[in-house]
Design a protein around this motif. Structure first.
Motif, PDB file in Angstrom:
ATOM      1  N   LEU A 182       0.816  -1.218   0.000  1.00  0.00           N
ATOM      2  CA  LEU A 182       0.000   0.000   0.000  1.00  0.00           C
ATOM      3  C   LEU A 182       0.847   1.264   0.000  1.00  0.00           C
ATOM      4  CD1 LEU A 182      -2.949  -0.886   2.400  1.00  0.00           C
ATOM      5  CD2 LEU A 182      -2.883  -0.933  -0.088  1.00  0.00           C
TER       6      LEU A 182
ATOM      7  N   SER B 259       1.732   2.035  -3.496  1.00  0.00           N
ATOM      8  CA  SER B 259       0.658   2.057  -4.492  1.00  0.00           C
ATOM      9  C   SER B 259       0.006   3.435  -4.571  1.00  0.00           C
ATOM     10  CB  SER B 259      -0.401   1.010  -4.139  1.00  0.00           C
ATOM     11  OG  SER B 259      -1.487   1.089  -5.040  1.00  0.00           O
TER      12      SER B 259
ATOM     13  N   GLU C 184      -8.453  -2.360   1.681  1.00  0.00           N
ATOM     14  CA  GLU C 184      -8.895  -1.573   2.823  1.00  0.00           C
ATOM     15  C   GLU C 184      -8.927  -2.439   4.091  1.00  0.00           C
ATOM     16  OE1 GLU C 184     -12.901   0.769   4.383  1.00  0.00           O
ATOM     17  OE2 GLU C 184     -12.777   0.018   2.332  1.00  0.00           O
TER      18      GLU C 184
ATOM     19  N   ARG D 266      -5.846   0.390  -3.533  1.00  0.00           N
ATOM     20  CA  ARG D 266      -5.858   0.732  -2.110  1.00  0.00           C
ATOM     21  C   ARG D 266      -7.214   0.386  -1.480  1.00  0.00           C
ATOM     22  NH1 ARG D 266      -1.476   3.640  -0.531  1.00  0.00           N
ATOM     23  NH2 ARG D 266      -2.562   4.305   1.362  1.00  0.00           N
TER      24      ARG D 266
END
Length: 796
Positions: free
Chosen positions: A270, A273, A283, A279
């Motif tokens: 993440l 990214s 979550e 993303r």
């Protein structure tokens, strides 16, 4: 480049670093293990009057790591003696010792600043040309090495091992932008052949290949669970072996790995990214981060997704709605029960994905997410689908990789469903179908091909030089003779291979016939013979058949055993070299066949030994006879009362515990020093073929059968005393004691004068006689009943 690593250095003392050091020792590589210097004394050091300047204190981290290597479970070493190849030290005193190393592996904490600071110090002592690598699970390799000197960067790359290093096959090789191609090529070849690894070349992208796809087993599955209103326990019931995954499924596996480690892998992806869709895909629900923040990290802290008890029935799982742990409910799903009955992993997977119950809906939801994510990431992380599939099979123990999974459920069928549900389909799947193809893999002219996402064509799956594919050779007309249980195949250079593949994996008359036939064929027309089992494990004795035969006609059972003994003896007497290639669980008749070959070529990860004692029997296919021969080889003292090796073998047989590795089998005198060990099972057959050719080139002469010195009555007395001590110590039962006396009689050659020389046939006759007497005993039959019904003998 030099094709050998003569010395290695491992920087770090955590579980991963110590595992790497141990596995280098397994490969015979002298290894220096370095750790940090402690900043304070511990209580034990204070009691000894040591100071911070004392070397034992300064080396404490590495010493503790070496202790874990020696005592840890599962064992990191093939054999405890391997620890002698590992020396220890610390960064402050011993970095100059890396100057003569060929490979330096940094494996410290996953912190960029820590890694860069240590590597800067290492670069001052590293000799030019030495390979330097980082063991990172996701930090950019280029960023790690960006401040190193140019010559060092040319010899720098990522080597991502998986924990535990001995047992996990995957090794990701990640070249940096300045890495010399020959360095990456050398490391790939060396680690494949010498360390036994499955190599995946990864691009320097977040999470590389395995962790990039592997994290889909976390948060996306959690989001599917929430959407379907399922519990943590229900998800684990669904996502295990019937989905081609670990028996630990999803949350039990995360507890084992550690929730903090899982979160770190996720954050590595993440943090790099910039894709809002990606993303959102990962979550993290608040209850996940709450667990980590509280320190409930799984098995290492006592609770995570589950709260574990000493009694597994009292385990509890987390109710993520309330944050409380609740008792297990043992949910049952119709689709899961149906999948359990299916035979192959593809069939099980299909049942789960297309089932119309809650479990099926979860299986579909998580599968379509994983497949599409793998397809979308493909061009960024790997050059081909094979690399992605291998990474997940070797690194995460998936039975099938993502693209193999897609083939299993039907690409066209699944894509149609995804479109109907309004799901965005990965371009690689659409390109496959648009090109007129229906699967990511296809067999063309007997060879496996894969869909190349760049050319949109099928191309052959690359295999390492020297690998032998028996199925492809059969398809190419190289079968010499065969039946339903065995095949004799030409594998080139005038070498024949007897492949054993009986239905059910048990010895039968067809196996015996093919051994007899193969010896005749090889003696007449070939340079030598390799005997190998199809699949990982050896064939086993058919105890049920022998029991039924003995009940009907004892003489018929004796004739069957005699014919098997004669067949394996024909291997020993063959005029051409015979090499047995063994791997996995090697016991029963499979081990007896191997012991009669002129040489054994064993995969390092082989569990070798007889378990017949636990069944209430003794091996009767020449196994004890051959171990007896090995135990007295080189013993010339007529006054020898009880050769120590026979005592060791007696304990090994009566303990019914196979060795944990091939090197351990050498220590136990099951394998000889001259037998070969192959680190990578993929090369087992090609190495065995090379053994045959080398023996043939040396003008092989069949070893002359010699009389066997046996210990007779005194040997029986000595070994019986050992068994009596085991009984008195309550290590064995009364019936085990009776069995041990029978085993002692076989190993000692019966009740004859000590140090008598007997023929091998005499020992074979004793084996059969005692086997047939034992199989008629009620307590042995109770054990066999249990083995046939459950796979495990009762203790009586």
């Amino acid at each position: 480049m030099d094709k050998y690593i003569k010395k290695a250095v491992v920087l770090g003392t955590g579980a991963m670093a110590s595992g790497i050091a141990a596995h280098l020792a397994n490969a015979g590589v002298p290894t220096l293990l370095l750790g940090r210097v402690p900043s304070a004394l511990n209580e034990e050091e204070k009691k000894k009057g040591l100071g911070l300047e004392d070397k034992p204190v300064r080396d404490r981290q590495a010493a503790k790591s070496l202790e874990r290597i020696v005592k840890g479970r599962p064992p990191a070493l093939y054999d405890p003696s391997g620890a002698g190849l590992i020396s220890i030290g610390n960064y402050d005193d011993d970095l100059p010792r890396i100057a003569d190393a060929d490979w330096i592996i940094e494996s410290v904490v996953e912190n960029l600043a820590v890694k860069k600071a240590l590597l800067d110090r290492v670069a001052r002592y590293r000799r030019p040309g030495a390979i330097l690598s980082t063991n990172t699970s996701g930090i950019s390799v280029n960023v790690i090495c960006e401040d190193l000197p140019e010559e060092t960067r040319k010899h720098f790359l990522g080597t991502h091992f998986f924990n535990p290093a001995r047992y996990m096959k995957l090794l990701e090789i990640i070249p940096a932008k300045d890495t010399l191609p020959e360095v990456a090529d050398f490391m790939a070849a060396y680690c494949e052949r010498v360390l036994g690894k499955g190599i995946v070349r990864a691009k320097d992208t977040p999470g590389f290949v395995s962790n990039r796809i592997g994290i889909t087993g976390g948060n996306p599955t959690i989001l599917s669970m929430i959407g379907l209103g399922m519990t943590i326990e229900e998800v684990d019931v669904v996502t295990g072996v019937q989905m081609g995954r670990s028996p630990l499924a999803t949350f039990l596996l995360q507890d084992m790995v550690g929730l903090d480690v899982c979160m770190l892998s996720l954050n590595n992806v993440l943090s790099a990214s910039e894709d809002a869709e990606e993303r959102a895909f990962f979550e993290t629900p608040k209850f996940v981060s709450d667990l980590v923040d509280k320190g409930d990290l799984g098995d290492k802290t006592g609770k995570g997704w589950y709260e574990k008890s000493k009694n597994p029935k009292e385990n509890k799982y987390l109710d993520y709605h309330t944050g409380e742990y609740v008792p297990l409910q043992y949910p049952v799903f119709a689709s899961v029960e149906e999948a359990k009955k299916a035979k192959g992993v593809e069939e099980k997977f299909n049942i789960m994905v297309y089932a119309d119950d809650k479990a099926g809906h979860l299986a579909w939801d998580m599968t379509r997410k994983i497949l599409n994510y793998a397809g979308q990431c493909l061009p960024e992380i790997a050059d081909d689908i094979v690399s992605v599939d291998n990474a997940m099979k070797w690194g995460y123990n998936w039975a099938l990789g993502p693209f193999e999974n897609w083939d299993a459920i039907g690409v066209e069928k699944s894509v149609e469903r995804m479109k109907a549900e309004g799901i965005k389909v990965a371009a690689v799947a659409l390109d496959l179908l648009a090109s007129g193809k229906s699967s990511f893999y296809s067999v063309i002219d007997g060879k496996k091909h894969y869909f190349d996402y760049k050319t949109k064509e099928y191309v052959p799956v690359k295999v390492s030089d020297g690998l032998i594919d028996l199925a492809a050779l059969k398809a190419d007309g190289k079968m010499i003779e065969g039946n339903a249980s065995a095949s004799l195949i030409g594998i080139g250079d005038d070498v024949a291979c007897l492949e054993l593949h009986p239905p059910g994996g048990k010895t039968n008359t067809e196996i015996i016939e093919m051994i007899e036939l193969s010896v005749k064929k090889v003696e007449g027309s070939y340079a030598g013979l390799v005997v190998v089992n199809r699949g990982l494990n050896s064939i086993d004795t058919d105890y049920k058949h022998l029991w039924e035969l003995a009940k009907k006609d004892r003489n018929a059972a004796d004739e069957y055993l005699k014919r098997f003994q004669d067949a394996v003896m024909s291997l020993k007497h063959c005029a051409k070299p015979v090499v047995a290639a063994i791997s996995g669980k090697t016991r029963g008749n499979g081990l007896e066949i191997a012991l009669h070959a002129h040489k054994i070529r064993a995969a390092a990860e082989s569990a070798i030994g007889f378990v017949d004692f636990s069944y209430g029997l003794v091996p009767a296919g020449g196994g004890l006879k051959e171990l007896n021969v090995r135990s007295v080889e080189g013993v010339f003292d007529d006054k020898t009362w009880l050769h120590p090796m026979q005592g060791k073998l007696f304990g090994l047989i009566t303990g019914a515990r196979p060795t944990g590795s091939a090197p351990a089998a050498v220590t136990a005198a099951i394998l000889r020093d001259g037998d070969g060990i192959t680190m990578n099972t993929d090369f087992l057959l090609s190495d065995a073929k090379r053994d045959v050719l080398e023996m043939d080139a040396r003008l092989f002469i069949t070893p002359r059968e010699k009389p066997v010195r046996v210990l007779g009555e005194e040997g029986i007395a000595g070994l019986t005393m050992m068994a009596y001590m085991m009984k008195e110590g309550r290590f064995i039962s009364e019936y085990d004691f009776a069995l041990a006396k029978k085993t002692a009689s076989v190993l000692s050659g019966g009740k004859i004068i000590p140090n008598t020389k007997v023929s091998e046939q005499q020992l074979l006759d004793i084996e059969r006689e005692i086997f047939l007497s034992l199989i008629a005993e009620p307590k042995t039959q109770e054990r066999l009943d249990s083995v046939i019904a459950t796979g495990r003998p009762v203790k009586n």
